[in-house]
Scaffold this motif. Structure first.
Motif, PDB file in Angstrom:
ATOM      1  N   ALA A 239     -27.072 133.478 101.101  1.00  0.00           N
ATOM      2  CA  ALA A 239     -25.908 132.687 101.525  1.00  0.00           C
ATOM      3  C   ALA A 239     -24.673 133.102 100.722  1.00  0.00           C
ATOM      4  N   GLY A 240     -24.873 133.355  99.421  1.00  0.00           N
ATOM      5  CA  GLY A 240     -23.747 133.780  98.579  1.00  0.00           C
ATOM      6  C   GLY A 240     -23.152 135.086  99.100  1.00  0.00           C
ATOM      7  N   ALA A 241     -24.030 136.034  99.448  1.00  0.00           N
ATOM      8  CA  ALA A 241     -23.548 137.329  99.951  1.00  0.00           C
ATOM      9  C   ALA A 241     -22.816 137.148 101.284  1.00  0.00           C
ATOM     10  N   ILE A 242     -23.314 136.224 102.110  1.00  0.00           N
ATOM     11  CA  ILE A 242     -22.682 135.985 103.417  1.00  0.00           C
ATOM     12  C   ILE A 242     -21.297 135.364 103.232  1.00  0.00           C
ATOM     13  N   MET A 243     -21.205 134.424 102.294  1.00  0.00           N
ATOM     14  CA  MET A 243     -19.891 133.798 102.046  1.00  0.00           C
ATOM     15  C   MET A 243     -18.868 134.855 101.616  1.00  0.00           C
ATOM     16  N   GLU A 244     -19.322 135.758 100.776  1.00  0.00           N
ATOM     17  CA  GLU A 244     -18.416 136.808 100.275  1.00  0.00           C
ATOM     18  C   GLU A 244     -17.973 137.725 101.430  1.00  0.00           C
ATOM     19  N   LEU A 245     -18.958 138.107 102.244  1.00  0.00           N
ATOM     20  CA  LEU A 245     -18.683 138.976 103.394  1.00  0.00           C
ATOM     21  C   LEU A 245     -17.688 138.305 104.343  1.00  0.00           C
ATOM     22  N   ALA A 246     -17.925 137.016 104.623  1.00  0.00           N
ATOM     23  CA  ALA A 246     -17.054 136.293 105.555  1.00  0.00           C
ATOM     24  C   ALA A 246     -15.628 136.220 104.997  1.00  0.00           C
ATOM     25  N   ARG A 247     -15.531 135.958 103.704  1.00  0.00           N
ATOM     26  CA  ARG A 247     -14.196 135.888 103.076  1.00  0.00           C
ATOM     27  C   ARG A 247     -13.482 137.230 103.198  1.00  0.00           C
ATOM     28  N   ASP A 248     -14.210 138.310 102.856  1.00  0.00           N
ATOM     29  CA  ASP A 248     -13.618 139.652 102.912  1.00  0.00           C
ATOM     30  C   ASP A 248     -13.155 140.005 104.311  1.00  0.00           C
ATOM     31  N   ARG A 249     -13.892 139.521 105.321  1.00  0.00           N
ATOM     32  CA  ARG A 249     -13.562 139.881 106.711  1.00  0.00           C
ATOM     33  C   ARG A 249     -12.579 138.907 107.344  1.00  0.00           C
ATOM     34  N   GLY A 250     -12.137 137.896 106.586  1.00  0.00           N
ATOM     35  CA  GLY A 250     -11.136 136.960 107.107  1.00  0.00           C
ATOM     36  C   GLY A 250     -11.684 135.870 108.017  1.00  0.00           C
ATOM     37  N   TRP A 251     -12.977 135.572 107.931  1.00  0.00           N
ATOM     38  CA  TRP A 251     -13.522 134.477 108.742  1.00  0.00           C
ATOM     39  C   TRP A 251     -13.220 133.149 108.055  1.00  0.00           C
ATOM     40  N   PRO A 252     -12.654 132.175 108.780  1.00  0.00           N
ATOM     41  CA  PRO A 252     -12.484 130.853 108.170  1.00  0.00           C
ATOM     42  C   PRO A 252     -13.859 130.184 108.018  1.00  0.00           C
ATOM     43  N   ALA A 253     -13.978 129.264 107.070  1.00  0.00           N
ATOM     44  CA  ALA A 253     -15.278 128.586 106.870  1.00  0.00           C
ATOM     45  C   ALA A 253     -15.702 127.840 108.134  1.00  0.00           C
ATOM     46  N   SER A 254     -14.712 127.450 108.965  1.00  0.00           N
ATOM     47  CA  SER A 254     -15.063 126.718 110.195  1.00  0.00           C
ATOM     48  C   SER A 254     -15.606 127.644 111.290  1.00  0.00           C
TER      49      SER A 254
END
Ligand code: FAD
Length: 314
Positions: A239-254
């Motif tokens: 989950a930690g790696a996914i959060m980082e990936l999503a942040r880097d790619r500009g995905w909002p948490a929603s």
């Protein structure tokens, strides 16, 4: 797979153990831990409590799998449809999870697909909000291709259906490539039906395959197509790696969510909520809780005490 897990799978499949447990206690410690309600009303109350207290959403799942009897199939379908109506009436998202082998695929593909359409239409018709889905669970490899075909047919028919894919299977990236271009939702899990000939070998390789698939699900192409990624895991490292990936790619948490099984790692569910992520629990309900609950015990030897308590006083 550990010896402990193999032993619990044998217990899950044992009709004798199942009958004994059901007559011993209507709802044992084990059932209370992993099952959200004995019936749909109780399950919806559990879902409402989670939503109100913690902002955690739920996907209701009526317990029962590998069913060939027409009467039992119709009962399962009616329970799923009833769950859609009850969730809508309670003002919650209409989100149900369905095993194809519970709704007709053990009888015929035609019956299974017809019933899936009925449930999908109930999910859509109940409230019609963006968060309403029927998600198809992925069972063993014998039904995999038919489940993927069902998913495609439902999407073509405009029915809001999501699909579960198993990272352990080597061919999952092929299925992903098609799905991320659709307005659909995919739930990525590690996979609970190991098959040596079809799978990546070993935990490290499966975890890497999970991250590779997550990277595809969080691609720009996926974001632009309106695809909704769901990460079904209790693994905080992933989950930690996914959060980082999503942040880097500009995905909002929603724009995506984490989904966990009801009763498993509730501490981690709350921690993710506190970080601002969408969290959903897969919330089973119904009387046929034994095979499901005993499989959860097998996933973590530390759960053995729950089994011991269930077998003694309650
Ligand atoms: P793991 O490496 O197994 O676990 C990560 C951490 O969570 C470890 O610390 C572990 O101890 C803890 N943990 C895991 N399970 C438990 C437990 N039962 N009790 C206590 N702690 C635990 N599989 C399918 O094949 N098809 C499906 O359709 C499917 N649907 C699923 C839907 C959801 C929402 C989830 C969460 C899982 C689903 N699964 C499905 C099961 C999945 O494939 C895995 O077998 C299961 O989630 C365990 O993998 P994990 O990612 O949590 O990682």
């Amino acid at each position: 797979m550990s010896i402990f897990q193999k032993a619990t799978i044998a217990l899950a499949r044992s009709p004798v153990a199942g009958r004994a447990m059901r007559t011993m206690a209507a709802r044992s410690t084990l059932a209370r831990r992993f099952v959200g309600g004995a019936d749909v009303d109780e399950a919806v109350r559990t879902a409402a409590r989670l939503r109100e207290a913690h902002g955690i959403r739920a996907s209701l799942f009526y317990l029962g799998e590998y069913v060939a009897d027409r009467g039992a199939i119709e009962h399962n379908v009616n329970q799923a449809i009833g769950a859609c109506g009850a969730l809508a009436a309670a003002g919650l998202d209409v989100h149900v999870s369905v095993d194809p082998t519970a709704i007709g695929y053990m009888h015929s593909d035609a019956l299974g697909e017809d019933n899936a359409r009925r449930i999908g239409m109930a999910a859509r018709g109940s409230a019609g909000k963006g968060g309403d889905w029927m998600v198809l669970d992925m069972e063993d490899s014998g039904i995999r291709d038919r489940t993927c075909a069902l998913h495609r047919n439902l999407l073509v028919a405009g029915i809001p259906a999501g699909l579960t894919l198993q990272a352990r299977r080597r061919r999952t990236p092929e299925d992903l490539a098609w799905a991320i271009r659709q307005r659909t939702s995919l739930r990525l899990v590690k996979g609970a039906f190991p098959e040596r000939a079809l799978d990546h070998a070993g935990r490290a390789r499966i975890d890497q395959a999970y991250l590779d698939a997550a990277s595809i699900m969080l691609s720009r192409e996926a974001r632009e197509s309106g695809f909704y990624p769901v990460f079904g895991t209790h693994d905080d490292r992933l989950a930690g790696a996914i959060m980082e990936l999503a942040r880097d790619r500009g995905w909002p948490a929603s724009g995506f969510e984490f989904e966990m099984l009801y009763g498993v790692r509730p501490d981690w569910q709350l921690a993710l909520r506190a970080l601002g992520y969408n969290v959903r629990v897969y919330l089973p309900f119904g009387a046929d809780w034994w095979p499901y609950a005993i499989r959860r015990v097998g996933e973590n030897p530390r759960n053995a005490w729950l089994l011991a308590r269930s077998l003694t006083a309650d």
